[in-house]
Design a protein around this motif. Structure first.
Motif, PDB file in Angstrom:
ATOM      1  N   ASN A 146      -8.089  64.208  32.921  1.00  0.00           N
ATOM      2  CA  ASN A 146      -9.187  65.312  33.372  1.00  0.00           C
ATOM      3  C   ASN A 146     -10.558  65.015  32.813  1.00  0.00           C
ATOM      4  O   ASN A 146     -11.627  64.981  33.362  1.00  0.00           O
ATOM      5  CB  ASN A 146      -8.789  66.583  33.437  1.00  0.00           C
ATOM      6  CG  ASN A 146     -10.040  67.415  33.750  1.00  0.00           C
ATOM      7  OD1 ASN A 146     -10.255  67.799  34.740  1.00  0.00           O
ATOM      8  ND2 ASN A 146     -10.597  68.309  32.721  1.00  0.00           N
ATOM      9  N   ASN A 150     -13.996  63.637  34.451  1.00  0.00           N
ATOM     10  CA  ASN A 150     -15.395  64.607  34.296  1.00  0.00           C
ATOM     11  C   ASN A 150     -16.556  63.465  33.752  1.00  0.00           C
ATOM     12  O   ASN A 150     -17.644  63.820  34.167  1.00  0.00           O
ATOM     13  CB  ASN A 150     -15.290  65.648  33.264  1.00  0.00           C
ATOM     14  CG  ASN A 150     -14.674  66.654  33.842  1.00  0.00           C
ATOM     15  OD1 ASN A 150     -14.306  66.721  34.855  1.00  0.00           O
ATOM     16  ND2 ASN A 150     -14.009  67.456  32.847  1.00  0.00           N
ATOM     17  N   TYR A 153     -18.139  61.737  36.729  1.00  0.00           N
ATOM     18  CA  TYR A 153     -19.228  62.667  37.310  1.00  0.00           C
ATOM     19  C   TYR A 153     -20.283  62.921  36.417  1.00  0.00           C
ATOM     20  O   TYR A 153     -21.420  62.884  36.995  1.00  0.00           O
ATOM     21  CB  TYR A 153     -18.586  64.246  37.631  1.00  0.00           C
ATOM     22  CG  TYR A 153     -17.390  64.088  38.730  1.00  0.00           C
ATOM     23  CD1 TYR A 153     -17.886  64.089  39.953  1.00  0.00           C
ATOM     24  CD2 TYR A 153     -16.100  64.430  38.295  1.00  0.00           C
ATOM     25  CE1 TYR A 153     -16.816  63.945  40.973  1.00  0.00           C
ATOM     26  CE2 TYR A 153     -15.246  64.392  39.376  1.00  0.00           C
ATOM     27  CZ  TYR A 153     -15.606  64.177  40.662  1.00  0.00           C
ATOM     28  OH  TYR A 153     -14.455  64.386  41.482  1.00  0.00           O
ATOM     29  N   SER A 230     -16.192  79.715  36.593  1.00  0.00           N
ATOM     30  CA  SER A 230     -15.609  78.815  37.567  1.00  0.00           C
ATOM     31  C   SER A 230     -15.591  77.407  37.080  1.00  0.00           C
ATOM     32  O   SER A 230     -16.784  76.931  36.379  1.00  0.00           O
ATOM     33  CB  SER A 230     -16.344  78.863  38.875  1.00  0.00           C
ATOM     34  OG  SER A 230     -16.124  77.777  39.751  1.00  0.00           O
ATOM     35  N   PRO A 231     -14.694  76.497  37.277  1.00  0.00           N
ATOM     36  CA  PRO A 231     -14.575  75.033  36.931  1.00  0.00           C
ATOM     37  C   PRO A 231     -15.773  74.334  37.472  1.00  0.00           C
ATOM     38  O   PRO A 231     -16.590  73.606  36.640  1.00  0.00           O
ATOM     39  CB  PRO A 231     -13.395  74.404  37.135  1.00  0.00           C
ATOM     40  CG  PRO A 231     -12.516  75.892  37.322  1.00  0.00           C
ATOM     41  CD  PRO A 231     -13.372  76.942  37.802  1.00  0.00           C
ATOM     42  N   GLU A 232     -15.971  74.470  38.571  1.00  0.00           N
ATOM     43  CA  GLU A 232     -17.247  73.841  39.190  1.00  0.00           C
ATOM     44  C   GLU A 232     -18.649  74.197  38.825  1.00  0.00           C
ATOM     45  O   GLU A 232     -19.297  73.239  38.574  1.00  0.00           O
ATOM     46  CB  GLU A 232     -17.171  73.895  40.883  1.00  0.00           C
ATOM     47  CG  GLU A 232     -15.918  73.346  41.504  1.00  0.00           C
ATOM     48  CD  GLU A 232     -14.438  74.084  41.349  1.00  0.00           C
ATOM     49  OE1 GLU A 232     -14.701  74.939  40.806  1.00  0.00           O
ATOM     50  OE2 GLU A 232     -13.550  73.489  41.507  1.00  0.00           O
ATOM     51  N   ILE A 233     -18.762  75.396  38.725  1.00  0.00           N
ATOM     52  CA  ILE A 233     -20.222  76.109  38.401  1.00  0.00           C
ATOM     53  C   ILE A 233     -20.427  75.568  37.023  1.00  0.00           C
ATOM     54  O   ILE A 233     -21.520  75.337  36.473  1.00  0.00           O
ATOM     55  CB  ILE A 233     -20.163  77.655  38.514  1.00  0.00           C
ATOM     56  CG1 ILE A 233     -19.848  77.930  40.217  1.00  0.00           C
ATOM     57  CG2 ILE A 233     -21.465  78.007  38.048  1.00  0.00           C
ATOM     58  CD1 ILE A 233     -20.068  79.322  40.370  1.00  0.00           C
ATOM     59  N   LYS A 235     -19.132  73.026  35.255  1.00  0.00           N
ATOM     60  CA  LYS A 235     -19.382  71.812  34.981  1.00  0.00           C
ATOM     61  C   LYS A 235     -20.896  71.447  35.548  1.00  0.00           C
ATOM     62  O   LYS A 235     -21.588  70.635  34.843  1.00  0.00           O
ATOM     63  CB  LYS A 235     -18.554  71.009  36.043  1.00  0.00           C
ATOM     64  CG  LYS A 235     -18.422  69.206  35.833  1.00  0.00           C
ATOM     65  CD  LYS A 235     -17.549  68.555  36.523  1.00  0.00           C
ATOM     66  CE  LYS A 235     -16.106  69.341  36.375  1.00  0.00           C
ATOM     67  NZ  LYS A 235     -15.066  68.374  37.207  1.00  0.00           N
ATOM     68  N   PHE A 236     -21.463  72.002  36.575  1.00  0.00           N
ATOM     69  CA  PHE A 236     -22.485  71.780  36.989  1.00  0.00           C
ATOM     70  C   PHE A 236     -23.685  72.358  36.133  1.00  0.00           C
ATOM     71  O   PHE A 236     -24.724  71.741  35.744  1.00  0.00           O
ATOM     72  CB  PHE A 236     -22.798  72.458  38.471  1.00  0.00           C
ATOM     73  CG  PHE A 236     -24.201  72.331  38.910  1.00  0.00           C
ATOM     74  CD1 PHE A 236     -24.687  71.338  39.485  1.00  0.00           C
ATOM     75  CD2 PHE A 236     -25.003  73.590  38.930  1.00  0.00           C
ATOM     76  CE1 PHE A 236     -26.113  71.129  40.025  1.00  0.00           C
ATOM     77  CE2 PHE A 236     -26.436  73.489  39.384  1.00  0.00           C
ATOM     78  CZ  PHE A 236     -26.683  72.335  39.754  1.00  0.00           C
ATOM     79  N   ALA A 321     -12.054  72.053  31.981  1.00  0.00           N
ATOM     80  CA  ALA A 321     -13.040  71.541  33.281  1.00  0.00           C
ATOM     81  C   ALA A 321     -14.209  70.841  32.824  1.00  0.00           C
ATOM     82  O   ALA A 321     -14.453  70.120  33.858  1.00  0.00           O
ATOM     83  CB  ALA A 321     -13.075  72.852  34.178  1.00  0.00           C
ATOM     84  N   THR A 322     -14.612  71.287  31.918  1.00  0.00           N
ATOM     85  CA  THR A 322     -16.048  70.652  31.332  1.00  0.00           C
ATOM     86  C   THR A 322     -15.912  69.628  30.248  1.00  0.00           C
ATOM     87  O   THR A 322     -16.799  69.246  29.801  1.00  0.00           O
ATOM     88  CB  THR A 322     -16.968  71.946  31.033  1.00  0.00           C
ATOM     89  OG1 THR A 322     -16.280  72.526  29.828  1.00  0.00           O
ATOM     90  CG2 THR A 322     -17.242  72.695  31.993  1.00  0.00           C
TER      91      THR A 322
END
Length: 372
Positions: A146, A150, A153, A230-233, A235-236, A321-322
């Motif tokens: 994972n 990352n 990305y 949130s994993p997506e937020i 990471k962003f 996630a990050t």
């Protein structure tokens, strides 16, 4: 008044050719190899003694240091034996070379050995060799893969960072008011430590209850502005924080390239009727390609080391996630005290970086050298 003799007539400036016999060359090579084998024997005996395979050995690793110094002296003496007068020139750089070998090569060897051991600092058993178990653990570790995903990305985000940096460089290169002030203002994030950025923005301004950015998000209609749940937020948000810190670096390099660009070319294009957009794509952008490639490659190197912002803000969360590879390896050392497994991950990541950067640089070099 006596005339000055030329350098050719003065024997002080003349180096007489030295006859080097084959036996002398063989003696120099034998001296180097014998001292090298002596150093390897000392290292092998001490390693087997430390692991408990043999019952005799040294009290510490200091005899290996003495053997290394003896090998260095043998190399220096052999250079003179083999190459004569020209070999003396290498003696000036030989100490620096041997010092670099000592502080780079030996730690790499020790780290390679540690990566194939089961060494947990919280265990009372100490370090023990476990073969390929760490590699098998890495192959089945979902958190590691994972983190590697990352990194893909994070590296791809450099495309957006480069576009923003180029736009800012063009803006600061144009004739605008307070141009010097904005140049200094845009460089402020680069002057700050990433840890300071993490605490000032990630921990303070984005704090869900009292952070000013979170309050502004609630004012806009976001009921629960959680930037890291949130994993997506999350990471962003990490991408934004890292970009805000390092975009000024690319902007500075691109701005230097724009200022070095010959003005006559742009003036000629303007006389020929080329608009701003056409001038950019057909003149400015092609001329700036070498600078752009350099800026992007340097940014990729910095991105591959991304860890400090992640560690300070999210600690890899939520649920890894990050995580970047570097932050994941750091948590293997700090949280799990798993030195052996963490060292193996670091070596694998080093190999990935070397292969990736080598392939990327070769591709970019061929692309830049292609015929127009």
């Amino acid at each position: 008044m006596a005339s000055n003799a030329s350098a050719d007539d003065n024997t002080l400036f003349v180096v007489q050719p030295e006859k080097i016999t084959p036996g002398r060359r063989r003696m120099g090579r034998a001296l180097v190899w014998s001292t090298f084998l002596l150093m390897l024997a000392a290292a092998l005996v001490q390693a087997l003694h430390v692991e408990g395979v043999i019952g005799y050995g040294f009290d510490n690793w200091r005899p290996l240091l003495y053997a290394y110094c003896l090998w260095a002296c043998a190399i220096a003496f052999s250079r003179v034996l083999i190459f004569g007068e020209s070999g003396k020139r290498s003696l000036f750089v030989l100490p620096a070379v041997m010092f670099i070998v000592a502080i780079v090569f030996f730690p790499l060897l020790f780290g390679l050995y540690v990566s194939f051991t089961d060494w947990n600092l919280s265990s009372l058993e100490g370090r023990k060799f476990n073969g390929l178990d760490n590699l098998r653990q890495m192959a089945g570790d979902p958190y590691y893969w994972n983190a590697l995903t990352n990194m893909v990305y994070y590296v791809l985000a450099i495309i957006v960072e480069y576009s923003i940096a180029f736009g800012l460089a063009l803006l600061l290169n144009s004739e605008i008011r307070a141009r010097k002030f904005f140049r200094v203002a845009f460089l402020l994030p680069l002057m700050m430590s990433p840890i300071a950025v993490s605490w000032m923005i990630g921990k303070s301004m984005l704090e869900i209850r009292f952070g000013p950015i979170a309050r502004f998000a609630r004012w806009l209609g976001w009921e629960s502005p959680t930037f890291f749940s949130s994993p997506e937020i999350a990471k962003f948000t990490i991408m934004v924080l890292d970009a805000w810190t390092y975009i000024p670096l690319m902007m500075l390099m691109l701005l230097a390239g724009l200022q070095a660009m010959p003005k006559e070319v742009l003036e000629a294009a303007k006389v020929d009727g080329a608009g701003p957009w056409k001038s950019f794509w057909e003149i400015v952008f092609p001329i700036m390609l070498p600078v752009s490639v350099t800026a992007v490659l340097i940014r990729i190197i910095f991105k591959l080391k991304l860890a400090d912002i992640i560690i300070a803000v999210t600690a890899g969360g939520p649920g890894g996630a990050t995580d970047s590879i570097t932050s994941f390896i750091f948590r293997e050392y700090r949280d799990r005290s798993n030195v052996g497994y963490g060292t193996l991950l670091a070596f694998v990541y080093l190999i990935i970086i070397i292969l990736f950067m080598t392939a990327l640089i070769r591709f970019v070099s061929r692309w830049l050298d292609r015929p127009a």
